[in-house]
Design an enzyme around this catalytic site. Structure first.
Site, mmCIF file in Angstrom:
data_model
loop_
_atom_site.group_PDB
_atom_site.id
_atom_site.type_symbol
_atom_site.label_atom_id
_atom_site.label_comp_id
_atom_site.label_asym_id
_atom_site.label_seq_id
_atom_site.Cartn_x
_atom_site.Cartn_y
_atom_site.Cartn_z
ATOM 1 N N ASP A 1 0.579 3.666 1.995
ATOM 2 C CA ASP A 1 0.437 4.183 3.355
ATOM 3 C C ASP A 1 -0.633 5.479 3.174
ATOM 4 O O ASP A 1 -1.852 5.071 2.969
ATOM 5 C CB ASP A 1 1.753 4.870 3.804
ATOM 6 C CG ASP A 1 1.723 4.918 5.507
ATOM 7 O OD1 ASP A 1 1.146 4.345 5.972
ATOM 8 O OD2 ASP A 1 2.302 5.889 6.065
ATOM 9 N N ASP B 1 0.962 -1.141 0.176
ATOM 10 C CA ASP B 1 0.032 0.007 -0.005
ATOM 11 C C ASP B 1 0.942 1.290 -0.038
ATOM 12 O O ASP B 1 1.826 1.129 0.311
ATOM 13 C CB ASP B 1 -0.911 0.198 1.390
ATOM 14 C CG ASP B 1 0.034 -0.141 2.582
ATOM 15 O OD1 ASP B 1 0.366 -1.228 2.885
ATOM 16 O OD2 ASP B 1 0.484 0.991 3.091
#
Ligand SMILES: CSC[C@H]1O[C@H](OP(=O)(O)O)[C@H](O)[C@@H]1O
Ligand SMILES: Nc1ncnc2[nH]cnc12
Length: 292
Positions: free
Chosen positions: A216, A214
């Site tokens: 973040d 991901d």
């Protein structure tokens, strides 16, 4: 440097709780002077090589990053004769050129944990200071990178820093952008430290296969990190991670003379005659050869 017979220990992170495709020889249910490891340790065999597997958060993912007993995990692997520890970890991405589903083999670390974890085998009457300039072992770095590239080609990024936060909450947007601008790490996670420090104190070699999941929360236009999104990426990628681990086991050299296998040789500063008997006993497996 002497030569030591190589044995691999794998610490599986989020989404990697088992090792399939290998022969299960035995399960080790261990106690250590530092408590119990996260779970039973699986002894496995592949192409004539023995390796050990431990799920970091326990089966069923029961332990937060701060609750993991890193000392017991590292000590237990050491007690089984492990010399090389591979950490498999889910990580947030901190650089534009890394994409969800890619793999990263970091070569540096930043410690942004908050002191809630037991981070050393030393203390309580025994003082030791190990060298930690390069937390990852050079030999492990290249073995892991080779194994990963053989499976994933240019989706593998080598080098860059892993920043370790305390968690269990993900970072604020301000923190995430601050890390990116100041530390310029490649990836962010919650478990690489103190694991790497303890592996070094226990005179083993540490390497990481980081599964990028991901962005973040720093990247405009990308969704903010969520466990749901992480699990979806891990589900799609955990077979690749396990295949890389199997490749690594089968390609391990028979012996190693990495300096990290003698990392504590000159680390202990306490006079042997000042060390309490109980501490001497607790540390016998790790440092008996230096304490006389
Ligand atoms: C499940 S998302 C956050 C969780 O995932 C990472 O775990 P690991 O390093 O053990 O793969 C991260 O550090 C957090 O513990
Ligand atoms: N964004 C993130 N921050 C910390 N640990 C993570 N593990 C996976 N993604 C993460």
């Amino acid at each position: 440097m002497a030569e030591y017979p190589v044995k691999l220990g794998v610490i599986g992170g989020s989404g990697v709780y088992e090792m399939e495709g290998v022969e299960l020889v035995k399960q080790h249910d261990l106690e250590t002077p530092f408590g119990k490891p996260s779970d039973k340790i699986m002894e496995v065999r592949l192409e004539g090589k023995t390796a050990y597997f431990l799920p970091r958060h326990g089966k069923g993912h029961r332990l937060t990053p701060s609750e993991v007993n890193y000392r017991a995990n590292v000590y237990a692997l050491k007690s089984l004769g492990v010399t090389h520890v591979l950490a498999v970890s889910a990580v947030g991405i901190m650089q534009e050129d890394i994409h969800p589903g890619d793999m990263v083999v970091p070569d540096q670390m930043f410690d942004r944990t908050k002191g809630q974890r037991e981070a050393s085998f030393f203390g309580n009457g025994v003082v030791g200071h190990i060298e930690f300039a390069d937390p990852f072992d050079q030999e492990m770095l290249s073995l892991v990178a080779q194994a990963a590239k053989a499976k994933m080609g240019d989706k593998v990024h080598t080098g860059g820093a892993y920043v370790c936060i305390e968690g269990p909450q993900f970072s604020t947007r301000a923190e995430s952008r601050h890390y990116r601008e100041t530390l310029k790490p490649s990836v962010i996670g919650m478990t690489g430290l103190p694991e790497a420090k303890l592996v070094r104190e226990a005179e083993m070699c540490y390497g990481m296969l980081a599964l990028a999941t991901d962005y973040d929360c720093w990247k405009e236009g990308a969704d903010d990190v969520s466990v749901e999104a992480i699990l979806a990426i891990l589900k799609a990628n955990s077979e690749n991670a396990k295949a890389i681990v199997r490749q690594l086991i089968s390609k391990l050299p028979e012996v190693s003379s990495s300096p990290n296998l003698e990392a504590a040789k000159f680390a202990i500063i306490t006079s042997p005659d000042a060390i309490p008997a109980q501490r001497r006993e607790e540390l016998a497996l790790l440092y008996g050869k230096y304490l006389g």
